[in-house]
Design a protein around this motif. Structure first.
Motif, short mmCIF file in Angstrom:
data_model
loop_
_atom_site.label_atom_id
_atom_site.label_comp_id
_atom_site.label_asym_id
_atom_site.label_seq_id
_atom_site.Cartn_x
_atom_site.Cartn_y
_atom_site.Cartn_z
N LEU A 249 0.83 -1.21 0.00
CA LEU A 249 0.00 0.00 0.00
C LEU A 249 0.86 1.25 0.00
CD1 LEU A 249 -2.71 1.43 0.23
CD2 LEU A 249 -2.61 1.10 2.71
N ILE A 250 1.91 1.26 0.82
CA ILE A 250 2.82 2.42 0.86
C ILE A 250 3.48 2.62 -0.50
CG2 ILE A 250 4.95 3.31 1.87
CD1 ILE A 250 4.11 1.92 4.48
N ALA A 251 3.91 1.53 -1.11
CA ALA A 251 4.54 1.62 -2.43
C ALA A 251 3.57 2.17 -3.47
CB ALA A 251 5.06 0.24 -2.86
N SER A 252 2.31 1.74 -3.40
CA SER A 252 1.30 2.25 -4.34
C SER A 252 1.06 3.74 -4.14
CB SER A 252 -0.02 1.48 -4.14
OG SER A 252 0.14 0.13 -4.42
N SER A 253 1.02 4.15 -2.88
CA SER A 253 0.82 5.58 -2.59
C SER A 253 1.99 6.40 -3.13
CB SER A 253 0.68 5.80 -1.08
OG SER A 253 -0.40 5.05 -0.57
#
Length: 460
Positions: A249-253
């Motif tokens: 999720l952090i990488a997607s953000s």
């Protein structure tokens, strides 16, 4: 039977390739890809030793990869060409599917919760695609071709490296057994064969139809065969799943943040996995909140009486065990059975609710009141002897006037026995002393009775 047929087909392919190194349609196009398709059948028909998500994911992974291999091999033999993008798409879908299937193999259960499923999908969609996306821009400076071609050329080695990392994680977290050995061997066989293919292609040494290509279909078969064996419980699998989903999720953000700050830095198709991952994360959050609310409700129900909303016996005993001083009161309604029998259970329930409300109004802050069962109530309070007597009188006074029910008004009284809480005496003995005092009132009538120093006392 399907396992044996697939294994024999793989052995036949190896034998034909050793006997006749010449490329031909039967061996390289049909038999080679038949092994992958049969391996998909083995996975999809695996016994229910784990959840079906794992079997379906690995089965579809083998099937889709075999279709991509068939189209790619077709182009090597026939002039009627299948667009390369179709093969690339099949190969690209393979990695999230196999990642999902293997991640689900960590569990020893036959079913999974919505949160666990969402976690694994977030990992599968997020990590593989997003890591590739961040490598895309630097690679486009060195590689020729369209954005999609460069993307897929990066996706394969990134996916293979993640599979190798998954092997290490799987072996560290899962007890060694036949299933874990087959899964680790299958992942190693596939990933190493693919990395060798990429390395030899870059160096111009790859030969179409090489025997090393069989590492791909061997890996697919081993992964499928692993589903036929039970798995042990993995260590920390829930935490690993949750942490990995958070990283994805952090990488997607970050991906979408870079795209917003630098429009055009990424091709538009690269942003799709990021949007999907974040959307799934919001869905996961809603499920998590729903489960948390349900768990909270269950915890409340586990320690409260459903009818009156007071604490139940279990919660009352828990709090009693924590006290080092004060008094315990037992309250038993006088005449409740007569009212319950004559007016009915609905009237009895109404009476208990109203009595509970009256008692609650006079209980001091910090005290605990509970319905212990039937028409019996309990109170514990950290008060001195005089305050304990005043509290007992106040509780009894709440029933000095009639209780209004739906159909009539009824008069009811309460017998109260109480005892001091001695930290050297266990909970059961403290209850027994208050119970003896309460039954003294039941037998002889009158006001509240205190059990103190081995005898009954009436204060005031």
């Amino acid at each position: 039977m399907l396992k044996w047929i697939t294994s024999i087909a793989l052995l036949l392919h190896l034998v034909f390739r050793l006997i006749s190194p010449e490329n031909n349609v039967v061996v390289d196009l049909l038999l080679f890809n038949l092994v992958g398709i049969l391996a998909a059948g083995v996975a999809l028909n695996a016994p229910l030793l784990t959840d079906r998500i794992s079997a379906v994911a690995l089965g579809l992974a083998a099937l889709i990869w075999s279709l991509g291999s068939f189209f790619s091999t077709w182009n090597s033999f026939f002039q009627a060409q299948v667009p390369d993008g179709i093969s690339d798409l099949c190969y690209s879908i393979f990695y999230p599917l196999v990642f999902l299937g293997v991640t689900r193999s960590f569990t020893y259960r036959r079913s999974i919760t919505a949160l666990e499923l969402l976690d694994t999908v977030i990992i599968a969609v997020g990590l593989v695609s997003i890591l590739t996306a961040f490598l895309l821009k630097p690679a486009m400076l060195s590689f020729e071709g369209s954005s999609w071609q460069v993307f897929t050329s990066i996706l394969y080695p990134v996916g293979d490296l993640l599979l190798l990392a998954l092997v290490l994680i799987y072996l560290l977290l899962t007890p060694i057994n036949i299933r874990s050995i087959l899964i680790a061997s299958g992942l190693l066989s596939f990933a190493l064969s693919d990395l060798f293919f990429i390395w030899s292609s870059l160096n111009g040494t790859y030969t179409f139809g090489s025997i090393t290509d069989d590492g791909w279909i061997l890996g697919l078969l081993l992964l499928s065969l692993s589903l036929g064996f039970p798995s042990s419980e993995a260590k920390f699998s829930d935490k690993i799943s949750s942490y990995s989903a958070t990283i994805a999720l952090i990488a997607s953000s970050c991906l979408l943040g870079v795209a917003a700050l630098k429009p055009g830095y990424f091709p538009s198709f690269i942003l799709i996995p990021g949007f999907i991952t974040i959307a799934l994360a919001f869905i996961r959050m809603s499920f998590a909140l729903s489960e948390a609310n349900s768990a909270g409700t269950e915890r409340v129900l586990a320690r409260t009486d459903e009818l009156t909303g007071l604490s139940n016996r279990r919660n009352f005993l828990f709090h009693l065990a924590q006290l080092k001083g004060g008094y315990i009161f037992l309250l038993d309604l006088d005449g409740f059975k007569r009212i319950n029998d004559s007016l009915g259970h609905d009237a009895g329930d109404q009476l208990l609710k109203q009595v509970a409300n009256r008692f609650s109004r006079v209980i001091p802050t910090g005290a605990q009141i509970a319905r212990l069962g039937g028409d019996e109530f309990g109170v514990i309070a950290q008060v001195d002897q005089l305050e304990a007597f005043e509290l007992a009188q106040a509780i009894k006074a709440t029933l000095s006037y009639p209780v209004t029910l739906t159909t009539s008004e009824v008069a009811i009284d309460v017998s109260i026995g109480y005892a001091s809480i001695d930290p050297t005496v266990d909970v059961i003995d403290a209850l027994r002393r208050a119970d003896l005092a309460m039954y003294q009132v039941k037998e002889k009538g009158g006001g509240p009775v205190l059990w103190e120093k081995g005898k009954f006392e009436k204060i005031g």
